[in-house]
Design a protein around this motif. Structure first.
Motif, mmCIF file in Angstrom:
data_model
loop_
_atom_site.group_PDB
_atom_site.id
_atom_site.type_symbol
_atom_site.label_atom_id
_atom_site.label_comp_id
_atom_site.label_asym_id
_atom_site.label_seq_id
_atom_site.Cartn_x
_atom_site.Cartn_y
_atom_site.Cartn_z
ATOM 1 N N PHE A 295 14.632 8.741 4.794
ATOM 2 C CA PHE A 295 13.692 7.818 5.418
ATOM 3 C C PHE A 295 13.443 6.672 4.455
ATOM 4 O O PHE A 295 13.751 6.753 3.260
ATOM 5 N N ALA A 296 12.883 5.582 4.983
ATOM 6 C CA ALA A 296 12.557 4.428 4.144
ATOM 7 C C ALA A 296 11.278 3.796 4.658
ATOM 8 O O ALA A 296 10.943 3.900 5.836
ATOM 9 N N SER A 297 10.569 3.140 3.748
ATOM 10 C CA SER A 297 9.342 2.436 4.118
ATOM 11 C C SER A 297 9.157 1.241 3.206
ATOM 12 O O SER A 297 9.546 1.270 2.037
ATOM 13 N N GLY A 298 8.525 0.211 3.765
ATOM 14 C CA GLY A 298 8.174 -0.962 2.979
ATOM 15 C C GLY A 298 6.722 -0.970 2.574
ATOM 16 O O GLY A 298 6.189 -2.036 2.232
ATOM 17 N N ALA A 299 6.059 0.182 2.614
ATOM 18 C CA ALA A 299 4.642 0.264 2.251
ATOM 19 C C ALA A 299 4.419 -0.273 0.842
ATOM 20 O O ALA A 299 5.146 0.085 -0.090
ATOM 21 N N THR A 300 3.425 -1.115 0.697
ATOM 22 C CA THR A 300 3.131 -1.705 -0.614
ATOM 23 C C THR A 300 2.114 -0.893 -1.397
ATOM 24 O O THR A 300 1.912 -1.133 -2.587
ATOM 25 N N HIS A 301 1.455 0.075 -0.730
ATOM 26 C CA HIS A 301 0.441 0.880 -1.399
ATOM 27 C C HIS A 301 0.316 2.201 -0.665
ATOM 28 O O HIS A 301 0.442 2.263 0.558
ATOM 29 N N CYS A 302 0.074 3.271 -1.400
ATOM 30 C CA CYS A 302 -0.195 4.563 -0.774
ATOM 31 C C CYS A 302 -1.031 5.393 -1.726
ATOM 32 O O CYS A 302 -0.658 5.576 -2.892
ATOM 33 N N ASP A 303 -2.168 5.911 -1.233
ATOM 34 C CA ASP A 303 -3.039 6.733 -2.066
ATOM 35 C C ASP A 303 -2.410 8.082 -2.348
ATOM 36 O O ASP A 303 -1.422 8.477 -1.717
ATOM 37 N N GLY A 304 -3.027 8.803 -3.241
ATOM 38 C CA GLY A 304 -2.504 10.093 -3.644
ATOM 39 C C GLY A 304 -2.959 11.249 -2.779
ATOM 40 O O GLY A 304 -2.998 12.386 -3.242
ATOM 41 N N TYR A 305 -3.314 10.995 -1.535
ATOM 42 C CA TYR A 305 -3.668 12.068 -0.615
ATOM 43 C C TYR A 305 -3.317 11.650 0.798
ATOM 44 O O TYR A 305 -3.359 10.469 1.140
ATOM 45 N N ALA A 306 -2.989 12.635 1.628
ATOM 46 C CA ALA A 306 -2.676 12.346 3.026
ATOM 47 C C ALA A 306 -3.963 12.098 3.795
ATOM 48 O O ALA A 306 -4.951 12.814 3.599
ATOM 49 N N PRO A 307 -3.999 11.108 4.673
ATOM 50 C CA PRO A 307 -5.218 10.851 5.447
ATOM 51 C C PRO A 307 -5.516 11.999 6.398
ATOM 52 O O PRO A 307 -4.615 12.660 6.909
ATOM 53 N N GLU A 308 -6.813 12.267 6.630
ATOM 54 C CA GLU A 308 -7.213 13.325 7.541
ATOM 55 C C GLU A 308 -6.947 12.910 8.986
ATOM 56 O O GLU A 308 -6.800 11.720 9.302
ATOM 57 N N ALA A 309 -6.924 13.910 9.873
ATOM 58 C CA ALA A 309 -6.568 13.664 11.271
ATOM 59 C C ALA A 309 -7.488 12.638 11.928
ATOM 60 O O ALA A 309 -7.033 11.748 12.655
#
Length: 348
Positions: free
Chosen positions: A163-177
């Motif tokens: 997979f690939a993404s152009g995300a420029t930022h991502c926190d260190g936890y998955a967002p809640e539902a």
């Protein structure tokens, strides 16, 4: 460098179909050198490093002398025919396996078409943002969007190499539902048909979902530093992350690859810089080619030229021998990609 296996190109977009006149060739060449609009009066985009490289390495593949005038080269290209010229260029590039970003525009070759033209292996890399955008175009509610997006990602994981993404930022936890639902509602309500995905929470959700499949994930953000929290948090999950930043951030990407066991980085246009900042087995070659098949040729030649120059310098200093140099070049050029993307030994 003689005796090396064919390269594995971990990132490109495909080659154009059809004939190219001077104007359309120049348009593609302008995009390759990062320029906009026509070249300055009295010049051409052949007056660039990429243009010089095309003139040096591509004419011999079409039966001409190196450095022939651009007009002669383009005339020969038309004489040979676009289809045969593309085949000759791709097969002469030195690339044996292509990882092609899926969903490229219809005027560019698909992975299957590229594999046929190049007589090589080709594998799809699925970009997460277009995947979600296609689902959004046919979804009437938040529930249907989230459900169909999950199904689409699962289906893609059955055939994709990464997979690939152009995300420029991502926190260190998955967002809640609940956070994901609110973000989806916000994006769908305000979205116009065909609008690109830029909702940060949904991008984080897609990234974490992709990591959960176990496939490698390419990260194409311009600067990898805002992804540092995500890199730390995904340690030990089992999915390899590959940083493909824009210049001049390749050195920082190599440093992050050195720190995290599951993180790898593109060697970039100046491997003499990145190879000094990460173990050699954490770096990979890519051409980044889009449009002109010539760009696969120049991308591969630039890489091999830079690596040859670097290992000769190290040999002159007594740091390595000729066999070490070949092994290091093979590692970056194909060996690491074969391991990270789980390609068969005969992939190149």
């Amino acid at each position: 460098m003689d005796g090396l296996p064919a390269l594995i190109d971990q990132h490109s977009h495909g080659a154009v179909h059809g004939e190219l006149g001077l104007g359309s060739f120049e348009t593609h060449l302008a995009a390759a050198v990062g320029a906009h609009g026509p070249a300055p009066a009295g010049t051409s985009y052949f007056d660039s490093l990429t243009g010089l490289a095309i003139r040096r390495w591509c004419p011999p593949l079409l039966g001409l002398e190196p450095r022939c005038p651009p007009a002669h080269y383009l005339a020969r290209r038309r004489e040979v025919g676009a289809y045969r010229a593309g085949r000759l260029l791709l097969r002469g590039s030195g690339i044996g396996t292509f990882l092609l970003e899926a969903g490229t525009p219809s005027d560019l070759t698909s992975a299957c078409e590229l594999a046929t033209a190049a007589e090589a292996g080709a594998h799809e890399v699925v970009r997460l943002e277009p995947l979600a955008e296609q689902v959004a175009d046919t979804s009437g509610s938040v529930d249907s969007f989230l459900g169909y997006a999950a199904e689409a990602l699962y289906a893609a994981a059955q055939h994709a190499t990464a997979f690939a993404s152009g995300a420029t930022h991502c926190d260190g936890y998955a967002p809640e539902a609940g956070e994901v639902r609110r973000a989806a509602d916000r994006w769908l309500r305000g979205r116009r048909p065909g609008e690109r995905l830029g909702e940060p929470t949904l991008l984080r959700h897609l990234l974490w979902s992709a990591v959960a499949t176990g496939l490698p994930v390419q990260l194409h953000g311009p600067d990898p530093r805002p992804l540092a929290g995500f890199l730390r948090a995904t340690t030990g999950i089992g999915s390899a992350l590959v940083l493909l930043p824009r210049a001049p951030h390749h050195r920082r990407a190599a440093e992050l690859a050195a720190v995290h066991a599951h993180v790898y980085a593109d060697a970039g246009p100046r491997p003499e810089e990145t190879l000094g900042r990460a173990p050699f087995g954490k770096l990979l070659f890519s051409s980044g080619a889009r449009g002109l098949p010539e760009l696969y040729v120049t991308g591969a030649r630039f890489f091999l030229r830079a690596m040859g120059r670097l290992v000769r310098e190290w040999a002159d200093e007594g740091l390595c021998g000729a066999e070490d140099g070949r092994r290091i070049t093979e590692m970056v050029g194909s060996g690491t990609a074969r391991r990270v993307y789980r390609l068969s030994a005969g992939a190149d």
